[in-house]
Design a protein around this motif. Structure first.
Motif, PDB file in Angstrom:
ATOM      1  N   TRP A  69       5.789  -6.173   4.220  1.00 42.96           N
ATOM      2  CA  TRP A  69       5.125  -7.016   3.228  1.00 42.96           C
ATOM      3  C   TRP A  69       4.998  -8.473   3.930  1.00 42.96           C
ATOM      4  O   TRP A  69       3.802  -8.890   3.561  1.00 42.96           O
ATOM      5  CB  TRP A  69       6.239  -7.428   2.258  1.00 42.96           C
ATOM      6  N   HIS A 112       7.284   3.345   2.195  1.00 44.51           N
ATOM      7  CA  HIS A 112       5.910   3.639   2.291  1.00 44.51           C
ATOM      8  C   HIS A 112       4.841   2.715   1.529  1.00 44.51           C
ATOM      9  O   HIS A 112       3.892   2.667   1.804  1.00 44.51           O
ATOM     10  CB  HIS A 112       5.659   5.259   1.518  1.00 44.51           C
ATOM     11  N   GLN A 113       5.564   2.103   0.381  1.00 44.41           N
ATOM     12  CA  GLN A 113       4.694   1.057  -0.182  1.00 44.41           C
ATOM     13  C   GLN A 113       4.425  -0.264   0.637  1.00 44.41           C
ATOM     14  O   GLN A 113       3.233  -0.713   0.385  1.00 44.41           O
ATOM     15  CB  GLN A 113       5.286   0.854  -1.588  1.00 44.41           C
ATOM     16  N   ALA A 116       2.002   0.704   3.191  1.00 42.92           N
ATOM     17  CA  ALA A 116       0.698   0.858   2.282  1.00 42.92           C
ATOM     18  C   ALA A 116       0.050  -0.626   2.193  1.00 42.92           C
ATOM     19  O   ALA A 116      -1.337  -0.871   2.518  1.00 42.92           O
ATOM     20  CB  ALA A 116       0.959   1.532   1.282  1.00 42.92           C
ATOM     21  N   ALA A 117       0.890  -1.591   1.663  1.00 37.79           N
ATOM     22  CA  ALA A 117       0.271  -3.051   1.443  1.00 37.79           C
ATOM     23  C   ALA A 117      -0.095  -3.357   2.913  1.00 37.79           C
ATOM     24  O   ALA A 117      -1.128  -3.993   3.050  1.00 37.79           O
ATOM     25  CB  ALA A 117       1.538  -3.840   0.905  1.00 37.79           C
ATOM     26  N   GLU A 120      -3.311  -1.766   3.732  1.00 33.26           N
ATOM     27  CA  GLU A 120      -4.466  -2.403   2.967  1.00 33.26           C
ATOM     28  C   GLU A 120      -4.565  -3.754   3.526  1.00 33.26           C
ATOM     29  O   GLU A 120      -6.100  -4.028   3.374  1.00 33.26           O
ATOM     30  CB  GLU A 120      -4.008  -2.341   1.674  1.00 33.26           C
TER      31      GLU A 120
ATOM     32  N   VAL C 141      -9.011   2.904   0.275  1.00 34.18           N
ATOM     33  CA  VAL C 141      -8.843   1.594  -0.198  1.00 34.18           C
ATOM     34  C   VAL C 141     -10.473   1.302  -0.510  1.00 34.18           C
ATOM     35  O   VAL C 141     -10.685   0.460  -1.447  1.00 34.18           O
ATOM     36  CB  VAL C 141      -8.242   0.632   0.879  1.00 34.18           C
ATOM     37  N   GLY C 168       0.822   5.692  -1.568  1.00 31.02           N
ATOM     38  CA  GLY C 168       0.953   4.312  -1.930  1.00 31.02           C
ATOM     39  C   GLY C 168      -0.258   3.488  -2.312  1.00 31.02           C
ATOM     40  O   GLY C 168      -0.342   2.448  -2.890  1.00 31.02           O
ATOM     41  N   LEU C 169      -1.659   3.874  -1.484  1.00 35.03           N
ATOM     42  CA  LEU C 169      -2.797   3.407  -1.728  1.00 35.03           C
ATOM     43  C   LEU C 169      -3.466   3.782  -3.050  1.00 35.03           C
ATOM     44  O   LEU C 169      -4.352   3.144  -3.186  1.00 35.03           O
ATOM     45  CB  LEU C 169      -3.500   3.611  -0.425  1.00 35.03           C
ATOM     46  N   LEU C 220       6.671   2.568  -8.655  1.00 32.07           N
ATOM     47  CA  LEU C 220       6.186   3.232  -7.260  1.00 32.07           C
ATOM     48  C   LEU C 220       5.178   4.058  -7.653  1.00 32.07           C
ATOM     49  O   LEU C 220       4.706   4.640  -6.885  1.00 32.07           O
ATOM     50  CB  LEU C 220       7.069   3.088  -6.370  1.00 32.07           C
ATOM     51  N   ARG C 249       1.001  -2.701  -6.847  1.00 35.76           N
ATOM     52  CA  ARG C 249       1.768  -2.185  -5.907  1.00 35.76           C
ATOM     53  C   ARG C 249       1.452  -2.444  -4.404  1.00 35.76           C
ATOM     54  O   ARG C 249       2.227  -2.311  -3.466  1.00 35.76           O
ATOM     55  CB  ARG C 249       1.704  -0.583  -5.845  1.00 35.76           C
ATOM     56  N   THR C 250       0.246  -2.921  -4.313  1.00 39.38           N
ATOM     57  CA  THR C 250       0.061  -3.233  -2.762  1.00 39.38           C
ATOM     58  C   THR C 250      -0.669  -4.671  -2.600  1.00 39.38           C
ATOM     59  O   THR C 250      -0.548  -5.316  -1.570  1.00 39.38           O
ATOM     60  CB  THR C 250      -1.398  -2.442  -2.151  1.00 39.38           C
ATOM     61  N   THR C 251      -0.953  -5.254  -3.685  1.00 45.59           N
ATOM     62  CA  THR C 251      -1.508  -6.570  -3.495  1.00 45.59           C
ATOM     63  C   THR C 251      -0.253  -7.964  -4.266  1.00 45.59           C
ATOM     64  O   THR C 251      -0.589  -8.838  -4.167  1.00 45.59           O
ATOM     65  CB  THR C 251      -2.881  -6.828  -4.523  1.00 45.59           C
ATOM     66  N   ILE C 253       2.354  -9.105  -3.394  1.00 41.11           N
ATOM     67  CA  ILE C 253       3.252  -9.416  -2.401  1.00 41.11           C
ATOM     68  C   ILE C 253       4.350  -9.928  -2.762  1.00 41.11           C
ATOM     69  O   ILE C 253       5.597  -9.872  -2.288  1.00 41.11           O
ATOM     70  CB  ILE C 253       2.489  -9.869  -0.996  1.00 41.11           C
ATOM     71  N   PHE C 256       7.062  -8.348  -4.434  1.00 40.17           N
ATOM     72  CA  PHE C 256       8.194  -7.456  -3.536  1.00 40.17           C
ATOM     73  C   PHE C 256       8.898  -8.277  -2.698  1.00 40.17           C
ATOM     74  O   PHE C 256       9.921  -7.848  -2.286  1.00 40.17           O
ATOM     75  CB  PHE C 256       7.092  -6.316  -2.846  1.00 40.17           C
TER      76      PHE C 256
END
Lengths: 269, 103, 285
Positions: A69, A112-113, A116-117, A120, C141, C168-169, C220, C249-251, C253, C256
């Motif tokens: 992260w 995994h997430q 992935a972040a 990305e 992506v 996850g992507l 997730l 889930r990815t942006t 941040i 999380f």
């Protein structure tokens, strides 16, 4: 801030940035330094060992939850800061990652997430027009490398003992493929993609450049200057490109080239 | 891994190609294509070494009948029993017959 | 009684091989497999190790439609080499996604659906698999700018390794209760961290943490579906028409990182503590 560097990644990060202070606000295992490459602004990022890290399974330089992260944030913030800039800063990933973290907590909270972040983050930076270069200064292993470094436009590697790219450590690879460690080593000598050494990796056509410089040479000013020059050359080579096409289907990845070409032929029908 | 090959007299070429099975544990993949008129060839790659005679017996029983259409047979085996081998070949052959649905 | 009848009429998706999965999900008309088994694009690396190849290298690429939407399905065959990604199979997925991206950029979108039954990198082709997976990540992506990229994990293998990052992507992730999603496979964690950290034979523990139900409960994954071809098809038909949107889930941040602050790293994570932590900090569950 300690000057003690206990990984090749930490040592090369310090050398390339003239020992600049890392940005505050990141875990000690993720060092983010805004400096220059050539005369261009550059954000250097490395994952380094931290024996005091909160998550015990990510204290040896592995990419764990906190690292994933934090990497994502370092990249996201750079993209946002340069959103309207004419020259977007270069991103340099200094890579010496033994693996991703292995642990129950890690899996439960979605490692995994996190990875992935992080991946990305690099993909978005590259596709937004940031030139991204990776220096493989030690181990570039498995999920750790996928999260940190593999999405760069260009991969540059040092050479020799200690510089490795692979999908899994030898012990685990042996168990999972039901072979002995000796058996894995024997196959690694014969099958290029099974090998751990950087010379074999280079034959797969994935590297932009391999420098005949050992990972231990980070205190040699001439070596550091040569690495800087190689990274700057890679940035020049990137130009305005934003994808990974320079490394797809090169070297011994002939099957990749064949599959891609055939797909393009039959896609439209 | 071991490779084996057999061939047999046959009739005119089969009508179409067909596939059955996957290379999973205890299973096999059978690919059938129209062969040269009068001749069926069988090429086998198997993960199990030293069972040539069993393969010959199983394959002979299926293809020794020279009234069958000519086929080029490829088998990729991952330890299937003779019963599974016969089943997969039968499934594939059924699809090569002129009445089979074209896909 | 009607429940039993319904159960008996259900067609299992988990039991189908990859090619049949594609055929069942797509509309009957205009299905077209690309680089099918008779092209014999097989692994160049497995025969050098005396391992039998499969004619499609364990990946099926099939174009077609789902309702009015053009789609391409990339399906990993779970039975072949543990659903592992080798050079050819990886290039088939990355290459198909690259073709879909080119079409999307030309205003002719094709929605990718990834059937992710995979242990990750095929260790016999290690660095070729890893490279291909990085290329798949990049394409997912890039494609998300244009529309949905849908991942489906149903079992029996689950989705691990570099391909769990691909999951996850994805913009939407559909899972069954039988599905498992995690970075490291249970055996690998046990090998690297010891049996006290992770017992790869403790199936209830594994499913409670990595199972589809838990992944949906913690945000997730997006949707839980039964092991039923028709239900999966119906759900996909709804998701393929989704508009592009940022993926939390990815942006997201900050959310999380706030979650991690609440985790006690040395305490043994359970399904309950994990769900509670997610619920408190991310609004999931």
């Amino acid at each position: 801030m300690s000057t003690h560097n206990d990984s090749y990644g930490a040592a090369w990060l310090a050398a390339l940035t003239d020992h600049a202070e890392p940005l505050a606000g990141y875990p000690a295992s993720v060092r983010v330094i805004d400096a220059e490459l050539g005369h261009r602004a550059a954000r250097y990022i490395a994952v380094v060992p931290d024996s005091q890290a909160r998550f015990p399974r990510a204290r040896a330089g592995e990419v764990g939850l906190a690292e994933g992260w934090a990497l994502a944030r370092a990249l996201h913030d750079a993209v946002e800061a340069d959103e309207s800039a004419a020259h977007k800063r270069v991103i340099v990933a200094v890579v010496d990652v033994p693996s991703q973290a292995y642990g129950r907590t890690e899996e439960a909270y979605g490692l995994h997430q996190a990875l992935a972040a992080a991946a990305e983050g690099t993909i978005r930076a590259r596709r937004a027009g940031h030139p991204v270069v990776t220096l493989i200064a030690g181990k570039a292993m498995s999920g750790g490398f996928l999260a940190h470094g593999y999405q760069a436009n260009r991969l540059v590697a040092l050479s020799g003992e200690g510089v490795q790219v692979h999908a899994m450590g030898k012990q685990a690879a042996a168990r999972i493929t039901q072979r002995s460690v000796e058996g894995v080593e024997q196959l690694a000598r014969e099958i290029t993609p099974m090998a751990y050494d950087i010379d074999s990796y280079e034959r797969l056509g994935l590297l932009h450049a391999r420098l005949d410089i050992a990972p231990t040479a980070s205190d040699d000013a001439k070596a550091v200057e040569r690495v800087r020059q190689a990274l700057a050359d890679a940035v020049a080579d990137i130009g305005d490109t934003r994808d990974l096409s320079a490394r797809i289907g090169q070297g011994e990845r002939t099957a990749t080239a064949a599959v891609r070409q055939r797909l393009a032929e039959v896609w439209a029908g | 891994m071991q490779t084996l090959s057999f061939d047999y007299p046959a009739g005119p070429p089969a009508a179409r190609r067909a596939l059955a099975g996957v290379v999973g544990s205890g299973d096999l993949e059978v690919l059938l294509e129209p062969g040269d008129s009068g001749r069926t060839t069988v090429a086998i790659a198997t993960s199990v070494d030293g069972v040539d005679e069993i393969w010959r017996a199983v394959i002979d029983r299926i293809f020794a009948d020279d009234g069958l259409p000519a086929l080029k047979v490829e088998i990729n085996d991952f330890g299937a029993t003779p019963a599974v081998v016969r089943l997969r070949i039968a499934q594939a052959m059924e699809q090569t017959s002129p009445e089979a649905r074209h896909d | 009684m009607t429940d039993v009848a319904a159960l008996l009429q259900r067609q299992s998706f988990v039991e189908l091989p990859a090619r049949s999965r594609c055929q069942h999900l797509l509309d009957d008309a205009d299905q077209r497999e690309l680089l099918g088994p008779f092209e014999r694009l097989t692994s160049p690396w497995l025969p050098k190790q005396n391992i039998v190849t499969q004619s499609d290298d364990g990946v099926v690429i099939m174009r077609g439609t789902l309702g009015d939407t053009k789609v391409v399905i990339a399906a990993v065959e779970p039975a072949f080499q543990g659903g592992s990604m080798g050079e050819v199979g990886g290039a088939k997925i990355a290459g198909a996604l690259a073709c879909a991206l080119a079409d999307a950029e030309n205003g002719d979108p094709v929605v990718p659906i990834l059937l992710l039954e995979t242990g990750g990198v095929r260790l016999q082709e290690a660095n070729c698999g890893l490279a291909a997976i990085a290329e798949i990540h990049d394409m997912i992506v890039a494609l998300r700018e244009h529309g949905p990229v849908i991942g489906v994990i149903t079992g029996p293998v689950g989705c691990f390794g570099g391909m769990s990052i691909a999951a996850g992507l994805c913009s939407e992730l559909i899972v069954t209760r039988e599905a498992r999603l995690g970075l490291n496979g249970p055996q690998v964690i046990e090998q690297e961290a010891g049996v006290d950290e992770f017992d790869s034979r403790d199936r209830p523990m594994i499913w409670s943490l990595l199972g589809g139900e838990q992944r949906v409960a913690t945000g997730l994954a997006e949707a839980l579906v039964g092991d039923d071809v028709a239900a999966i098809r119906d759900l996909l038909a709804r998701h393929v028409t989704a508009s592009p949107k940022p993926l939390a889930r990815t942006t997201d941040i900050a959310r999380f990182e706030a979650l991690l602050e609440t985790v006690a790293p040395t305490e043994r994570a359970t399904a309950r503590t994990t769900r509670d932590a997610f619920a408190q900090t991310t609004g999931a569950a």
